[in-house]
Design an enzyme around this catalytic site. Structure first.
Site, PDB file in Angstrom:
ATOM      1  N   ASN A 179      44.680  58.163  39.475  1.00 42.03           N
ATOM      2  CA  ASN A 179      44.543  57.741  38.072  1.00 42.03           C
ATOM      3  C   ASN A 179      44.223  56.241  38.050  1.00 42.03           C
ATOM      4  O   ASN A 179      45.075  55.419  38.379  1.00 42.03           O
ATOM      5  CB  ASN A 179      45.859  58.035  37.334  1.00 42.03           C
ATOM      6  CG  ASN A 179      45.799  57.653  35.860  1.00 42.03           C
ATOM      7  OD1 ASN A 179      44.866  56.993  35.409  1.00 42.03           O
ATOM      8  ND2 ASN A 179      46.806  58.054  35.115  1.00 42.03           N
ATOM      9  N   HIS A 200      39.696  61.970  31.127  1.00 42.43           N
ATOM     10  CA  HIS A 200      40.487  60.977  31.853  1.00 42.43           C
ATOM     11  C   HIS A 200      41.179  61.685  33.010  1.00 42.43           C
ATOM     12  O   HIS A 200      41.686  62.799  32.867  1.00 42.43           O
ATOM     13  CB  HIS A 200      41.513  60.344  30.907  1.00 42.43           C
ATOM     14  CG  HIS A 200      42.538  59.520  31.624  1.00 42.43           C
ATOM     15  ND1 HIS A 200      42.189  58.555  32.550  1.00 42.43           N
ATOM     16  CD2 HIS A 200      43.894  59.522  31.567  1.00 42.43           C
ATOM     17  CE1 HIS A 200      43.290  57.995  33.020  1.00 42.43           C
ATOM     18  NE2 HIS A 200      44.331  58.566  32.451  1.00 42.43           N
ATOM     19  N   CYS A 232      45.100  53.908  29.293  1.00 44.02           N
ATOM     20  CA  CYS A 232      44.214  54.917  29.891  1.00 44.02           C
ATOM     21  C   CYS A 232      43.120  55.384  28.940  1.00 44.02           C
ATOM     22  O   CYS A 232      42.121  55.948  29.379  1.00 44.02           O
ATOM     23  CB  CYS A 232      45.021  56.106  30.392  1.00 44.02           C
ATOM     24  SG  CYS A 232      46.141  55.663  31.722  1.00 44.02           S
TER      25      CYS A 232
HETATM   26  O1  UT7 Z   1      47.191  58.300  32.440  1.00 36.49           O
HETATM   27  C1  UT7 Z   1      48.313  58.054  31.673  1.00 36.49           C
HETATM   28  C2  UT7 Z   1      49.031  59.271  31.326  1.00 36.49           C
HETATM   29  N1  UT7 Z   1      49.842  59.725  32.414  1.00 36.49           N
HETATM   30  C3  UT7 Z   1      49.928  61.006  32.644  1.00 36.49           C
HETATM   31  O2  UT7 Z   1      49.226  61.753  31.996  1.00 36.49           O
HETATM   32  C4  UT7 Z   1      50.954  61.519  33.606  1.00 36.49           C
HETATM   33  C5  UT7 Z   1      51.631  62.730  32.990  1.00 36.49           C
HETATM   34  N2  UT7 Z   1      52.657  63.328  33.817  1.00 36.49           N
HETATM   35  C6  UT7 Z   1      52.418  63.926  34.998  1.00 36.49           C
HETATM   36  O3  UT7 Z   1      51.298  63.916  35.477  1.00 36.49           O
HETATM   37  C7  UT7 Z   1      53.550  64.677  35.678  1.00 36.49           C
HETATM   38  O4  UT7 Z   1      54.633  64.773  34.789  1.00 36.49           O
HETATM   39  C8  UT7 Z   1      54.023  63.991  36.980  1.00 36.49           C
HETATM   40  C9  UT7 Z   1      52.964  64.167  38.075  1.00 36.49           C
HETATM   41  C10 UT7 Z   1      54.319  62.547  36.734  1.00 36.49           C
HETATM   42  C11 UT7 Z   1      55.300  64.687  37.495  1.00 36.49           C
HETATM   43  O5  UT7 Z   1      55.116  66.073  37.644  1.00 36.49           O
HETATM   44  P1  UT7 Z   1      56.176  67.093  37.050  1.00 36.49           P
HETATM   45  O6  UT7 Z   1      55.777  68.437  37.451  1.00 36.49           O
HETATM   46  O7  UT7 Z   1      56.311  66.792  35.584  1.00 36.49           O
HETATM   47  O8  UT7 Z   1      57.487  66.700  37.858  1.00 36.49           O
HETATM   48  P2  UT7 Z   1      58.877  66.160  37.297  1.00 36.49           P
HETATM   49  O9  UT7 Z   1      58.757  64.790  36.770  1.00 36.49           O
HETATM   50  O10 UT7 Z   1      59.458  67.207  36.419  1.00 36.49           O
HETATM   51  O11 UT7 Z   1      59.713  66.089  38.629  1.00 36.49           O
HETATM   52  C12 UT7 Z   1      60.018  67.287  39.387  1.00 36.49           C
HETATM   53  C13 UT7 Z   1      60.819  66.893  40.605  1.00 36.49           C
HETATM   54  C14 UT7 Z   1      61.991  65.970  40.276  1.00 36.49           C
HETATM   55  O12 UT7 Z   1      63.083  66.360  41.104  1.00 36.49           O
HETATM   56  P3  UT7 Z   1      64.291  67.287  40.510  1.00 36.49           P
HETATM   57  O13 UT7 Z   1      64.842  66.503  39.359  1.00 36.49           O
HETATM   58  O14 UT7 Z   1      63.604  68.552  40.080  1.00 36.49           O
HETATM   59  O15 UT7 Z   1      65.188  67.417  41.683  1.00 36.49           O
HETATM   60  C15 UT7 Z   1      61.524  64.606  40.688  1.00 36.49           C
HETATM   61  O16 UT7 Z   1      62.584  63.759  41.062  1.00 36.49           O
HETATM   62  O17 UT7 Z   1      60.015  66.150  41.527  1.00 36.49           O
HETATM   63  C16 UT7 Z   1      60.674  64.932  41.893  1.00 36.49           C
HETATM   64  N3  UT7 Z   1      59.656  63.921  42.167  1.00 36.49           N
HETATM   65  C17 UT7 Z   1      59.073  63.767  43.353  1.00 36.49           C
HETATM   66  N4  UT7 Z   1      59.256  64.400  44.529  1.00 36.49           N
HETATM   67  C18 UT7 Z   1      58.491  64.026  45.556  1.00 36.49           C
HETATM   68  C19 UT7 Z   1      59.108  63.028  41.296  1.00 36.49           C
HETATM   69  N5  UT7 Z   1      58.185  62.290  41.932  1.00 36.49           N
HETATM   70  C20 UT7 Z   1      58.139  62.748  43.214  1.00 36.49           C
HETATM   71  C21 UT7 Z   1      57.368  62.369  44.311  1.00 36.49           C
HETATM   72  N6  UT7 Z   1      57.581  63.037  45.469  1.00 36.49           N
HETATM   73  N7  UT7 Z   1      56.434  61.413  44.296  1.00 36.49           N
END
Ligand code: UT7
Length: 324
Positions: free
Chosen positions: A281, A251, A114
Site C-alpha cells: 500500500n 487503491h 490514501c
Molecule cells: O489504505 C488505507 C486503508 N487501509 C486499509 O484499507 C487497511 C484495512 N484493513 C486491513 O487490510 C486488514 O484489517 C489488516 C490486513 C490490517 C488485518 O487483517 P485482518 O484479517 O483484519 O486481521 P486482524 O486485524 O483481525 O488480526 C487477526 C490476527 C490478530 O491476532 P488474534 O487477535 O486473532 O490472536 C492479530 O494480532 O492476526 C494478528 N496479526 C498478525 N499476525 C501476524 C496482526 N498483524 C499480524 C502480522 N503478522 N503482521
C-alpha cells in the site's frame, strides 16, 4: 466542453525491495500471514536521503516524456502526499524546482491520505475545466516507511514507498461519456471517523512527526461499502454501467478489499489492475502507480473506460471515471 485528457503516465519505485521474509526476521509475523491477509509479497523502501520529492520528480519526468512535454509546458503541479519532505513548503514546489521549471506555474499539495490521488485529480480537472490552466501534472508520492511504527506488526507490514504521475492537458469533448478525458470525480469525507486511521503527531499537536495508527478491521469494514457506494454514485452520474468499464484500478490497500469491491460491483477479476502484491500500500501513489503499469504493459489503451476509487484516513473516499 473542456475535458482533462491524460497525455502521459510515469512511475518510480525506490531500488530497495523488502520481502515479507525479511520482515519476519525482524518482527513477529510470517510471509504466510501477510500474503493471506493482504496479498502483499514485497514492498519498496526509500533509501536514506531519498525524499518524497525525489520519488515524485522521477515519476514526473517519465510522465512528461510520455506526454512529449517539457517542465515549463505545465501550468499546475498538484502533489498528493501525507509524507511531505517538510511541513512546508509544499512538496509540489520542491518538485517544481527539481524538474527545473522556470515558468512561475502554480504548485501545491493535496492531503487526503490514501484517497489523495483522486482528490488531486479532481482538483486539477476542475482547474482545467474552468480554463484557469491548460496542463497539469498530478502526482501521488509517498514515503510511508518514515511514518510507520516498525514494531507494530498490524500496520508496518502493509505499506511501501513509491510515486506515480499523470500529465493532463485540455481537450474538447461533446459533453458525453464517449469523450476522452476525466468524465467524473466524486469525493467524500467523514471526520468523525478520525480514530480509525491517523498519525499520532504533527506540528500543531505534538511537535513530532508521529506514526501511523490504524484499527485495521474497522477500516476494512468501511472500505468495501464506502468505495462501492462512491463507484455506484459515479456510474449513475455518468449514465455508465459496470460492464462498460474496461479497467478497474482501485487503491491498493488489501487484495481482499479489492476483490470484495470488484465482486460487489460486478467487475470481473480479468478487468481489475492489481499491484498490491509487489508495491504494497503506497497510499496516494498506489493508483497512479497501477495506472502507469497497466499503460506500459498495454492493458489500458486509448479509448478505454477506466474507473478509479480509494479510501483513506479522515476518513476520505472518492472515485473517478476517465476515458483514456
Ligand atoms: O489504505 C488505507 C486503508 N487501509 C486499509 O484499507 C487497511 C484495512 N484493513 C486491513 O487490510 C486488514 O484489517 C489488516 C490486513 C490490517 C488485518 O487483517 P485482518 O484479517 O483484519 O486481521 P486482524 O486485524 O483481525 O488480526 C487477526 C490476527 C490478530 O491476532 P488474534 O487477535 O486473532 O490472536 C492479530 O494480532 O492476526 C494478528 N496479526 C498478525 N499476525 C501476524 C496482526 N498483524 C499480524 C502480522 N503478522 N503482521
Amino acid at each position: 466542453m473542456r475535458r482533462s485528457v491524460v497525455a502521459g503516465m510515469g512511475r518510480y519505485l525506490p531500488e530497495r525491495i523488502v520481502t515479507n521474509a525479511e520482515l519476519a526476521g525482524r518482527i513477529d509475523t510470517s510471509d504466510e500471514w501477510i500474503r493471506e491477509r493482504s496479498g502483499i509479497t514485497q514492498r519498496h523502501i526509500a533509501a536514506d536521503g531519498e525524499f518524497t520529492s525525489d520519488l515524485a520528480t522521477h515519476a514526473a519526468r517519465q510522465a512528461l516524456a510520455a506526454a512529449g512535454m517539457a517542465p515549463d509546458d505545465i501550468g499546475l503541479i498538484v502533489v498528493a502526499t501525507s509524507t511531505p519532505d517538510e511541513t512546508f513548503p509544499a512538496t509540489a514546489t520542491v518538485v517544481q524546482s527539481k524538474l527545473g521549471c522556470t515558468n512561475d506555474s502554480m504548485g501545491f499539495d493535496v492531503q487526503a491520505v490514501c484517497s489523495g490521488f483522486v482528490f488531486a485529480l479532481a482538483t486539477a480537472d476542475n482547474f482545467i475545466k474552468t480554463g484557469q490552466v491548460d496542463t497539469a501534472l498530478v502526482i501521488g508520492a509517498e514515503t510511508f516507511s518514515r511514518i510507520l511504527d516498525w514494531n507494530d506488526r498490524g500496520t508496518c507490514v502493509l505499506f511501501g514507498d513509491g510515486a506515480g504521475a499523470m500529465v493532463l492537458k485540455a481537450g474538447e469533448g461533446e459533453g458525453t461519456s464517449e469523450d476522452r478525458g476525466v468524465l467524473s470525480t466524486h469525493l467524500h469525507s467523514d471526520g468523525n471517523l478520525h480514530d480509525l486511521l491517523y498519525v499520532d503527531g504533527g506540528p500543531s499537536s505534538t511537535g513530532e512527526v508521529g506514526v501511523l495508527r490504524m484499527e485495521g478491521r474497522e477500516v476494512f469494514r468501511h472500505a468495501v461499502s464506502k468505495m462501492s457506494a462512491v463507484v455506484v454514485e459515479a456510474l449513475e452520474a455518468t449514465g455508465l454501467k459496470a460492464e462498460d468499464v474496461n479497467w478497474f484500478v482501485p487503491h491498493q490497500a488489501n487484495k481482499r478489499i479489492i476483490d470484495g469491491t470488484a465482486r460487489k460491483l460486478g467487475v470481473g477479476a480479468e478487468r481489475v489492475v492489481v499491484t498490491i502484491d509487489v508495491h504494497a500500500n503506497t497510499s496516494a501513489a498506489s493508483i497512479p502507480l497501477a495506472l502507469s503499469v497497466a499503460v506500459d504493459d498495454a492493458r489500458i489503451k486509448q479509448g478505454d473506460l477506466v474507473l478509479i476509487e480509494a479510501m483513506g484516513g479522515g476518513l476520505t473516499w472518492g472515485s473517478g471515471i476517465l476515458r483514456w
